[in-house]
Design a protein around this motif. Structure first.
Motif, PDB file in Angstrom:
ATOM      1  N   ASN A 615       5.524   2.125   0.632  1.00  0.00           N
ATOM      2  CA  ASN A 615       4.458   0.862   0.236  1.00  0.00           C
ATOM      3  C   ASN A 615       3.279   0.992  -0.154  1.00  0.00           C
ATOM      4  OD1 ASN A 615       6.805  -1.456   0.409  1.00  0.00           O
ATOM      5  ND2 ASN A 615       7.040  -0.204   2.406  1.00  0.00           N
ATOM      6  N   HIS A 616       2.675   0.656  -1.212  1.00  0.00           N
ATOM      7  CA  HIS A 616       1.292   1.059  -1.439  1.00  0.00           C
ATOM      8  C   HIS A 616       0.660  -0.650  -1.649  1.00  0.00           C
ATOM      9  CE1 HIS A 616      -2.166   1.951  -3.786  1.00  0.00           C
ATOM     10  NE2 HIS A 616      -2.260   3.113  -3.458  1.00  0.00           N
ATOM     11  N   TYR A 617      -0.133  -1.236  -0.799  1.00  0.00           N
ATOM     12  CA  TYR A 617      -0.501  -2.762  -1.085  1.00  0.00           C
ATOM     13  C   TYR A 617      -1.957  -2.678  -1.364  1.00  0.00           C
ATOM     14  CZ  TYR A 617      -0.568  -7.694  -0.503  1.00  0.00           C
ATOM     15  OH  TYR A 617      -1.164  -9.035  -0.713  1.00  0.00           O
ATOM     16  N   SER A 618      -2.495  -3.136  -2.377  1.00  0.00           N
ATOM     17  CA  SER A 618      -3.930  -3.469  -2.371  1.00  0.00           C
ATOM     18  C   SER A 618      -4.282  -4.700  -2.194  1.00  0.00           C
ATOM     19  CB  SER A 618      -4.535  -3.361  -4.006  1.00  0.00           C
ATOM     20  OG  SER A 618      -4.111  -1.973  -4.362  1.00  0.00           O
ATOM     21  N   ILE A 619      -5.225  -4.854  -0.997  1.00  0.00           N
ATOM     22  CA  ILE A 619      -5.526  -6.258  -0.299  1.00  0.00           C
ATOM     23  C   ILE A 619      -6.210  -6.973  -1.562  1.00  0.00           C
ATOM     24  CG2 ILE A 619      -6.796  -7.494   1.262  1.00  0.00           C
ATOM     25  CD1 ILE A 619      -5.993  -5.151   3.429  1.00  0.00           C
ATOM     26  N   GLU A 650       0.334   4.262  14.031  1.00  0.00           N
ATOM     27  CA  GLU A 650      -0.001   5.314  13.611  1.00  0.00           C
ATOM     28  C   GLU A 650       0.308   5.776  12.222  1.00  0.00           C
ATOM     29  OE1 GLU A 650      -2.740   6.978  14.731  1.00  0.00           O
ATOM     30  OE2 GLU A 650      -2.852   5.928  16.564  1.00  0.00           O
ATOM     31  N   ALA A 651       1.415   5.018  11.733  1.00  0.00           N
ATOM     32  CA  ALA A 651       2.096   4.977  10.389  1.00  0.00           C
ATOM     33  C   ALA A 651       1.432   4.354   9.553  1.00  0.00           C
ATOM     34  CB  ALA A 651       3.470   4.544  10.802  1.00  0.00           C
ATOM     35  N   ILE A 652       0.676   3.475   9.802  1.00  0.00           N
ATOM     36  CA  ILE A 652      -0.164   2.451   9.009  1.00  0.00           C
ATOM     37  C   ILE A 652      -1.554   3.217   8.618  1.00  0.00           C
ATOM     38  CG2 ILE A 652      -1.278   0.378   8.800  1.00  0.00           C
ATOM     39  CD1 ILE A 652       0.606  -0.555  10.717  1.00  0.00           C
ATOM     40  N   ASN A 653      -1.730   3.086   7.356  1.00  0.00           N
ATOM     41  CA  ASN A 653      -3.070   3.734   6.587  1.00  0.00           C
ATOM     42  C   ASN A 653      -3.769   2.591   5.985  1.00  0.00           C
ATOM     43  OD1 ASN A 653      -3.265   6.897   6.867  1.00  0.00           O
ATOM     44  ND2 ASN A 653      -0.787   6.030   6.536  1.00  0.00           N
ATOM     45  N   LEU A 654      -5.043   2.187   6.566  1.00  0.00           N
ATOM     46  CA  LEU A 654      -5.939   1.477   6.057  1.00  0.00           C
ATOM     47  C   LEU A 654      -7.071   1.985   5.357  1.00  0.00           C
ATOM     48  CD1 LEU A 654      -6.833  -1.624   5.304  1.00  0.00           C
ATOM     49  CD2 LEU A 654      -7.907  -1.750   7.759  1.00  0.00           C
TER      50      LEU A 654
END
Length: 734
Positions: A615-619, A650-654
């Motif tokens: 998943n790759h999400y642009s806010i 830790e699996a989330i990258n912001l």
């Protein structure tokens, strides 16, 4: 006549060392069961023993241990973030051994065995230098060599090289007691160096202690500082303090030079989280316990003592590697006498007693749980955390005290005609009792290790024979490196077995924690197997190596069935059924036939240049953001828009518009943090934004529209792999 006496003296010294070696070899034969020892089978094949194998094999094959292109494939392993240079002298010894054998097992085993005579020679040299009788020096040196620290701690090969500890202790005693040592005072504030063997000898010892382990170097500097400060306070002797600082300089400089590649790497490639970073709490966990100094060794030869010690180990808190700090009966007597000596009013005629007692109590105060070591870790640096390792110094202080006082007693009380015999008989009793009390039989017989070792070797050699040179193997389950996690029955270094048995293959295990390769691998194993093996094939992997010990049997079967269906072939299986290998060669060729060379190459470069998140999400700013809190210097905003974020924070990258990665911290002590509050209903994704980043004033309360406009004009990205449904088979068992 003088020349003849010199020759006779040299011959006698050589004879003494030969006898020293002989006694040491007898002790090794008994304690290590050398009759069952095979030099071609590693003396240890688990845990940290495997990491030692990696570094030694890597050093032999690549010139040194810092870089290993055959691990962490396709990215390679660089050890600069995990400094090993403090042990460079030990590596140099192994490098010399490797001139005679390129087999890492032979080199590792030889060095392990060599640590025993080296420790004995060092202790013997110090005792003889302090005028202790030959037989007494022999027996006490042997007990120091066969400490439980040396016997139980088989996995920590480089900690077993504590042979510089007695020599640096001698230097500390020289600082305290030798007149005009290193410096001569010519005026009130003027000094000049002495040029003699003590100057060069002590500098050499300090350089070497800085090259045989960071812990031993740190403790040496501590003792030099203690003696220097006490001399200043008690004797108003500035010269001794200056000498201490000079020697500390040589120890520190030696250590810094040895770890300079890591220092340079950290300065040129700064990271927020270094692999070698420690926390001060570990200094409590791995601290020294007086109880463990005085209790007998674990697995004692007397059954009821063994049972009592096992009971303590099973019930007492904070029992870990500090279990190796036992001094044995004789060492414990010396330790207690050193403490009692502090309270004695009358001075003894042995000049070193008081100094040793000060060194002993300072060791306890620094190393004990809740001691000054914890304060140092909390206020200065937490890099030194295992303060229990100071026990090897305490042991030498204790044994040296015993030796000096027994030597004085016998010299005063015995007739000259009886001395030699009494010394010999008493020393023999010390050896028999001490070795029996301090030691167990630590090594697993080579025949037992050989069964697993040869099984793994045969399996890896079979893979090697079936693949072209320099092929890459992907290993599962994924385990972090170094100091990774144990998964099911899989040890944190067990995946190294592929590398240590292979000739020219490259292996995926060994990506440094928090490196690009580490993040890349962690996301790959979360993907459905159908997606992940296509990516693996396109980036160049030739096969998949499965260690079933890291999975439940049922899940390992699922993975194998999935791979069998996708590759349309049966795997190679080890004799013990624990290791499985799927060849991806045919699968890759079939995949290549469906695409052009250019497209294949483009996809390969794309996959290798970025972490592959599902998943790759642009806010966008349309996620219904609202203000949660306003604090000095930053605001905290939240949204309930994201419902499929991983539970593992830790699996989330912001990542913000400047490619800066935000870190997880649910307390939000400052800007640039996030938290997935999945426990709330509804769940919220929360971000702290600094006023400097947003341009919001301290007294401003941003509206929903303000927050939305900020995200619309600033590109923030969320990258993650969602927690998968249980029906989807991945390389990561959930």
């Amino acid at each position: 006549m003088k020349h003849l006496m010199s020759n006779k003296s040299g011959f006698r010294i050589a004879l003494e060392f030969l006898l020293c070696l002989f006694v040491c070899m007898l002790g090794m034969y008994y304690v290590l069961n050398l009759k069952d020892f095979n030099i071609n089978i590693p003396y240890i094949y688990t845990g940290d023993g495997l990491s030692s194998s990696l570094f030694i094999k890597g050093m032999i094959e690549n010139g040194w241990y810092n870089v290993n292109p055959n691990l962490g494939a396709p990215f390679g392993l660089e050890m600069y973030d995990y400094p090993l240079g403090g042990d460079n002298f030990q590596y140099l010894i192994m490098k010399f051994i490797a001139l005679f054998s390129g087999n890492y097992v032979v080199v590792m085993n030889t060095y392990y065995l060599l640590t025993f005579p080296l420790c004995m020679f060092a202790a013997f040299i110090v005792l003889k230098n302090l005028k202790v009788n030959f037989f007494l020096s022999l027996s006490i040196s042997l007990l120091y060599t066969f400490l439980p620290y040396h016997i139980i701690r088989t996995g920590h090969l480089f900690l077993l090289g504590y042979y510089m500890v007695p020599l640096v202790t001698l230097v500390v005693l020289w600082v305290a007691h030798k007149e005009n040592f290193i410096l001569i005072q010519t005026d009130k504030f003027k000094f000049r160096f002495t040029r003699n063997r003590y100057l060069f000898g002590s500098i050499l010892i300090c350089i070497l202690i800085g090259s045989t382990g960071a812990y031993y170097a740190f403790f040496s500097c501590f003792f030099l500082l203690v003696i220097g400060l006490i001399s200043l306070l008690n004797e108003r002797n500035m010269r001794k303090l200056l000498v201490s600082f000079i020697l500390i300089f040589f120890v520190g400089t030696s250590l810094l030079i040895n770890i300079s590649p890591s220092i340079y790497s950290k300065l040129t490639n700064p990271k927020e989280n270094s692999v070698s970073s420690r926390n001060f709490e570990a200094a409590e966990t791995y601290g020294l316990k007086i109880t463990q100094l005085l209790l007998p060794t674990t697995n004692h030869n007397v059954e009821w003592i063994k049972e009592k010690k096992n009971e303590y180990n099973s019930k007492a808190p904070l029992v870990n590697e500090n279990d190796t700090s036992s001094l044995g009966v004789i060492g414990s007597i010396g330790f207690l006498m050193l403490i009692l000596h502090l309270f004695m009013r009358r001075k003894t005629k042995i000049e070193y007693n008081y100094t040793l007692s000060l060194l002993n109590i300072s060791s306890v105060l620094l190393g004990t749980i809740g001691g000054f070591g914890v304060l140092f870790a909390a206020l200065v640096s937490a890099q030194i955390r295992s303060y229990n390792r100071i026990s090897v110094y305490i042991a030498f202080f204790s044994f040296l005290y015993i030796a000096l006082n027994l030597n004085y007693f016998f010299d005063q009380k015995l007739k000259v005609s009886m001395k030699r015999w009494i010394y010999a008989i008493f020393s023999l009793l010390i050896i028999v009792f001490g070795v029996y009390d301090q030691t167990s039989h630590p090594l697993v017989p080579s025949k037992v290790i050989a069964e697993e070792y040869n099984n793994d070797a045969d399996f890896v050699h079979l893979i090697n024979d079936n693949l072209p040179e320099n092929s890459m193997i992907f290993q599962i389950p994924y385990v972090s490196f170094p100091e990774g996690e144990n998964i099911k029955n899989l040890g944190n270094y067990d995946l190294l077995k592929g590398y240590i048995h292979s000739r020219d293959l490259s292996w995926s295990f060994g990506n440094m924690k928090d490196s690009f390769g580490d993040k890349w691998m962690k996301e790959i194993v979360k993907l459905p197997i159908k997606d992940s093996i296509e990516i693996l094939a396109k980036v160049g992997y030739s096969g998949i190596y499965i260690d079933r010990n890291g999975y439940t049997a049922a899940y390992a079967d699922k993975i194998e069935m999935e791979l069998k269906n996708l590759t349309n072939q049966d795997p190679l299986v080890s004799k013990n059924k624990e290791l499985v290998f799927f060849d991806l060669t045919q699968y890759t060729e079939k995949l290549k036939s469906t695409t052009s060379f250019t497209e294949w190459d483009n996809q390969k470069n794309k996959y290798l240049s970025s972490v592959i998140y599902k998943n790759h999400y642009s806010i966008s700013g349309d996620e219904n953001w609202e203000l949660l809190d306003s604090r000095e210097g930053y605001k905290i905003v939240q949204t309930d828009h994201f419902s499929d974020l991983p539970l593992n924070q830790e699996a989330i990258n912001l990542i913000d518009a400047n490619n800066q990665k935000y870190s997880f911290d649910d307390s939000f002590p400052e800007g640039n943090h996030y938290s997935n509050r999945h426990w709330e209903d509804p769940s919220h994704f929360v971000i702290s934004l600094s006023n400097k980043t947003t341009g919001w004033r301290e007294d401003n309360t941003p509206t929903k529209e303000d927050i939305s406009n900020f995200f619309k004009s600033n590109n923030y990205t969320l990258k993650y792999t969602s927690d998968m449904d249980t029906g989807i088979v991945t390389f990561l068992e959930r």
